[in-house]
Write a protein that holds these residues in place. Structure first.
Motif, PDB file in Angstrom:
ATOM      1  N   THR A  13       0.836  -1.203   0.000  1.00 12.98           N
ATOM      2  CA  THR A  13       0.000   0.000   0.000  1.00 12.98           C
ATOM      3  C   THR A  13       0.868   1.248   0.000  1.00 12.98           C
ATOM      4  O   THR A  13       2.105   1.179   0.144  1.00 12.98           O
ATOM      5  N   ILE A  14       0.217   2.370  -0.111  1.00 10.43           N
ATOM      6  CA  ILE A  14       0.915   3.650  -0.085  1.00 10.43           C
ATOM      7  C   ILE A  14       1.593   3.872   1.270  1.00 10.43           C
ATOM      8  O   ILE A  14       2.640   4.512   1.367  1.00 10.43           O
ATOM      9  N   ASN A  15       1.009   3.313   2.334  1.00 14.61           N
ATOM     10  CA  ASN A  15       1.624   3.416   3.663  1.00 14.61           C
ATOM     11  C   ASN A  15       2.960   2.686   3.709  1.00 14.61           C
ATOM     12  O   ASN A  15       3.921   3.152   4.334  1.00 14.61           O
ATOM     13  N   ASP A  16       3.019   1.528   3.034  1.00 14.68           N
ATOM     14  CA  ASP A  16       4.270   0.769   2.990  1.00 14.68           C
ATOM     15  C   ASP A  16       5.352   1.546   2.256  1.00 14.68           C
ATOM     16  O   ASP A  16       6.528   1.544   2.664  1.00 14.68           O
ATOM     17  N   VAL A  17       4.967   2.200   1.174  1.00 15.19           N
ATOM     18  CA  VAL A  17       5.924   3.011   0.414  1.00 15.19           C
ATOM     19  C   VAL A  17       6.441   4.155   1.275  1.00 15.19           C
ATOM     20  O   VAL A  17       7.647   4.452   1.303  1.00 15.19           O
ATOM     21  N   ALA A  18       5.530   4.810   1.996  1.00 18.11           N
ATOM     22  CA  ALA A  18       5.913   5.934   2.855  1.00 18.11           C
ATOM     23  C   ALA A  18       6.908   5.481   3.924  1.00 18.11           C
ATOM     24  O   ALA A  18       7.914   6.155   4.193  1.00 18.11           O
ATOM     25  N   LYS A  19       6.642   4.313   4.537  1.00 18.48           N
ATOM     26  CA  LYS A  19       7.521   3.788   5.591  1.00 18.48           C
ATOM     27  C   LYS A  19       8.894   3.438   5.030  1.00 18.48           C
ATOM     28  O   LYS A  19       9.932   3.738   5.629  1.00 18.48           O
ATOM     29  N   GLU A  20       8.904   2.779   3.867  1.00 19.80           N
ATOM     30  CA  GLU A  20      10.175   2.400   3.240  1.00 19.80           C
ATOM     31  C   GLU A  20      11.010   3.619   2.873  1.00 19.80           C
ATOM     32  O   GLU A  20      12.241   3.617   3.016  1.00 19.80           O
ATOM     33  N   ALA A  21      10.338   4.680   2.403  1.00 17.41           N
ATOM     34  CA  ALA A  21      11.044   5.889   1.968  1.00 17.41           C
ATOM     35  C   ALA A  21      11.352   6.834   3.118  1.00 17.41           C
ATOM     36  O   ALA A  21      12.149   7.780   2.955  1.00 17.41           O
ATOM     37  N   GLY A  22      10.706   6.610   4.277  1.00 13.36           N
ATOM     38  CA  GLY A  22      10.916   7.486   5.418  1.00 13.36           C
ATOM     39  C   GLY A  22      10.269   8.844   5.246  1.00 13.36           C
ATOM     40  O   GLY A  22      10.787   9.872   5.714  1.00 13.36           O
ATOM     41  N   VAL A  23       9.116   8.850   4.574  1.00 13.69           N
ATOM     42  CA  VAL A  23       8.377  10.103   4.367  1.00 13.69           C
ATOM     43  C   VAL A  23       6.916   9.878   4.754  1.00 13.69           C
ATOM     44  O   VAL A  23       6.519   8.762   5.097  1.00 13.69           O
ATOM     45  N   ILE A  51       9.385   2.520  -4.239  1.00 14.46           N
ATOM     46  CA  ILE A  51       8.416   1.908  -5.168  1.00 14.46           C
ATOM     47  C   ILE A  51       9.062   0.758  -5.927  1.00 14.46           C
ATOM     48  O   ILE A  51       8.457  -0.307  -6.114  1.00 14.46           O
ATOM     49  N   LYS A  52      10.333   0.958  -6.299  1.00 16.52           N
ATOM     50  CA  LYS A  52      11.044  -0.086  -7.037  1.00 16.52           C
ATOM     51  C   LYS A  52      11.317  -1.294  -6.141  1.00 16.52           C
ATOM     52  O   LYS A  52      11.116  -2.451  -6.539  1.00 16.52           O
ATOM     53  N   ILE A  53      11.769  -1.040  -4.894  1.00 14.90           N
ATOM     54  CA  ILE A  53      12.083  -2.122  -3.958  1.00 14.90           C
ATOM     55  C   ILE A  53      10.841  -2.940  -3.631  1.00 14.90           C
ATOM     56  O   ILE A  53      10.859  -4.175  -3.617  1.00 14.90           O
ATOM     57  N   LEU A  54       9.723  -2.233  -3.397  1.00 14.04           N
ATOM     58  CA  LEU A  54       8.490  -2.898  -2.988  1.00 14.04           C
ATOM     59  C   LEU A  54       7.668  -3.426  -4.162  1.00 14.04           C
ATOM     60  O   LEU A  54       6.684  -4.130  -3.959  1.00 14.04           O
ATOM     61  N   ASP A  55       8.099  -3.030  -5.378  1.00 21.50           N
ATOM     62  CA  ASP A  55       7.329  -3.389  -6.577  1.00 21.50           C
ATOM     63  C   ASP A  55       5.877  -2.930  -6.423  1.00 21.50           C
ATOM     64  O   ASP A  55       4.927  -3.672  -6.684  1.00 21.50           O
ATOM     65  N   TYR A  56       5.741  -1.676  -6.009  1.00 19.51           N
ATOM     66  CA  TYR A  56       4.411  -1.120  -5.717  1.00 19.51           C
ATOM     67  C   TYR A  56       3.679  -0.794  -7.004  1.00 19.51           C
ATOM     68  O   TYR A  56       4.221  -0.159  -7.907  1.00 19.51           O
ATOM     69  N   LYS A  57       2.424  -1.243  -7.114  1.00 20.23           N
ATOM     70  CA  LYS A  57       1.558  -0.944  -8.262  1.00 20.23           C
ATOM     71  C   LYS A  57       0.383  -0.098  -7.759  1.00 20.23           C
ATOM     72  O   LYS A  57      -0.479  -0.619  -7.043  1.00 20.23           O
ATOM     73  N   PRO A  58       0.366   1.187  -8.094  1.00 25.87           N
ATOM     74  CA  PRO A  58      -0.739   2.042  -7.629  1.00 25.87           C
ATOM     75  C   PRO A  58      -2.090   1.530  -8.105  1.00 25.87           C
ATOM     76  O   PRO A  58      -2.221   1.033  -9.224  1.00 25.87           O
ATOM     77  N   ASN A  59      -3.083   1.621  -7.258  1.00 20.88           N
ATOM     78  CA  ASN A  59      -4.468   1.299  -7.617  1.00 20.88           C
ATOM     79  C   ASN A  59      -5.057   2.513  -8.318  1.00 20.88           C
ATOM     80  O   ASN A  59      -5.527   3.434  -7.687  1.00 20.88           O
ATOM     81  N   ARG A  60      -4.987   2.472  -9.639  1.00 25.32           N
ATOM     82  CA  ARG A  60      -5.378   3.661 -10.381  1.00 25.32           C
ATOM     83  C   ARG A  60      -6.855   3.968 -10.238  1.00 25.32           C
ATOM     84  O   ARG A  60      -7.275   5.110 -10.224  1.00 25.32           O
ATOM     85  N   MET A  61      -7.669   2.922 -10.145  1.00 23.36           N
ATOM     86  CA  MET A  61      -9.097   3.130  -9.979  1.00 23.36           C
ATOM     87  C   MET A  61      -9.388   3.885  -8.686  1.00 23.36           C
ATOM     88  O   MET A  61     -10.135   4.853  -8.668  1.00 23.36           O
ATOM     89  N   ALA A  62      -8.764   3.446  -7.600  1.00 19.66           N
ATOM     90  CA  ALA A  62      -9.010   4.093  -6.310  1.00 19.66           C
ATOM     91  C   ALA A  62      -8.523   5.536  -6.309  1.00 19.66           C
ATOM     92  O   ALA A  62      -9.223   6.447  -5.882  1.00 19.66           O
ATOM     93  N   SER A  63      -7.315   5.737  -6.816  1.00 19.62           N
ATOM     94  CA  SER A  63      -6.784   7.109  -6.832  1.00 19.62           C
ATOM     95  C   SER A  63      -7.562   7.975  -7.803  1.00 19.62           C
ATOM     96  O   SER A  63      -7.752   9.170  -7.585  1.00 19.62           O
ATOM     97  N   GLY A  64      -8.047   7.356  -8.882  1.00 18.37           N
ATOM     98  CA  GLY A  64      -8.838   8.112  -9.845  1.00 18.37           C
ATOM     99  C   GLY A  64     -10.140   8.594  -9.265  1.00 18.37           C
ATOM    100  O   GLY A  64     -10.553   9.733  -9.470  1.00 18.37           O
TER     101      GLY A  64
END
Length: 343
Positions: A13-23, A51-64
């Protein structure tokens, strides 16, 4: 060990990306929304790496949906079995996908009730745009959809009073050219064969052009009009028989208003043992794949079907991106291709 390695079964999730990036989550959201100007270069690189490390795929429908978009385009067609429709659909889908949108295709079989049900269904999916080859019987529902900020574009069939962009072809010019060609070949009787004309602008325009040329030459075929229902068994067979009986010993031709009618006319003519063009010439509308390979090849009017599909999608995207200019009617050119089915 990275977050991905620790828990690779959990959906990232976006929370995981934030934690990994420290932001913060908000900072990642800005990055995903391409608000790069508000982010320091070092922050952008951290998020990009996470994003690269976690292989994060944004949920475009949700963000849209949060941003007011579904990234869905609806396409309602009158007859998905018609090769004309398939070609338009193919071009539209390719362009749609290239822009990150999904195309939802609905087939009405020219049934206004089915069309209405699909309009309601597409509304429930909060589509961003609609391309429709309409029956012309659900105008108020289309207007209601447009009021909900759905970009509506009509394709092929026109309804000027709706005030929507319309993509189609110039039906008048090539039809008149085709009829003038038949007159120069000294055909004594020329019939117009079409599916029912009422309420379908393209068929009406082709009929109007057909009759206008014959009237200008005071030709006896002005009223040789045959409207056929292809879903009624033997209807075309009976009407063709009527025309043939009425034109014995005459040099005769048929102008067919679309490819499906042309194919059925050719099949029925050959079943009767008629030779084309010796006993009956046929000139069609729609240059379909089989037109050039049958014997004899069909003289026909070629429509730029893929261009129609691409142009319709492009117009929808222009509206989605904020174009508020007056509605446009974009008419592409079609051309007559002379082949062996006419003398």
């Amino acid at each position: 060990m990275s977050q991905k390695q620790q828990d690779n079964k959990k959906q990232i999730t976006i929370n995981d990306v934030a934690k990994e990036a420290g932001v913060s989550k908000t900072t990642v959201s800005r990055y995903l929304g391409k608000q790069y100007d508000s982010l320091a270069e070092d922050t952008r690189k951290k998020i990009e790496e996470a994003i690269k490390i976690l292989d994060y795929k944004p949920n475009r429908m949700a963000s849209g949906l949060k941003g007011g978009r579904s990234y869905l385009i609806g396409m309602v067609v009158a007859d998905i079995t018609n090769p004309f429709t398939v070609s338009i659909l193919h071009a539209a889908e390719i362009l749609c996908r290239s822009k990150g949108y999904s195309l939802m295709v609905c087939n009405t079989n020219n049934d206004p009730k089915v069309e209405r049900e699909y309009i309601f269904m597409l509304q429930s999916h909060r589509i961003d745009g609609l391309i429709i080859n309409t029956t012309g019987k659900n105008n108020q529902f289309l207007l209601d959809m447009a009021k909900q900020r759905t970009s509506v574009v009509l394709v092929d069939r026109k309804i000027p009073e709706l005030g929507f962009d319309t993509i189609g072809i110039d039906n008048m010019t090539p039809t008149m050219e085709a009829v003038q060609f038949l007159l120069k070949q000294d055909y004594e009787r020329i019939a117009f064969f079409s599916e029912p004309v009422d309420g379908i602008s393209t068929r009406h325009e082709r009929l109007t052009a057909f009759q206008s040329v014959l009237k200008a030459h005071d030709h006896p075929s002005q009223n040789d009009i045959y409207e056929v229902s292809l879903n009624k068994a033997d209807d075309l067979k009976k009407q063709l028989e009527c025309f043939l009986n009425d034109t014995r010993n005459a040099k005769r031709a048929i102008f067919s208003a679309n490819g499906v009618v042309s194919l059925n006319l050719i099949k029925e003519s050959k079943a009767r043992g008629l030779k084309i063009p010796e006993d009956l010439s046929i000139i069609g509308f729609d240059d379909l794949d089989w037109s050039e390979i049958i014997t004899p090849p069909l003289t026909t009017i070629a429509q730029p079907t893929e261009d129609i599909g691409r142009t319709a999608i492009e117009r929808v995207f222009e509206r989605i991106e904020g174009d508020t200019s007056p509605p446009k009617e974009i008419l592409l050119s079609a051309r007559l291709k002379l082949r062996g089915s006419t003398h």
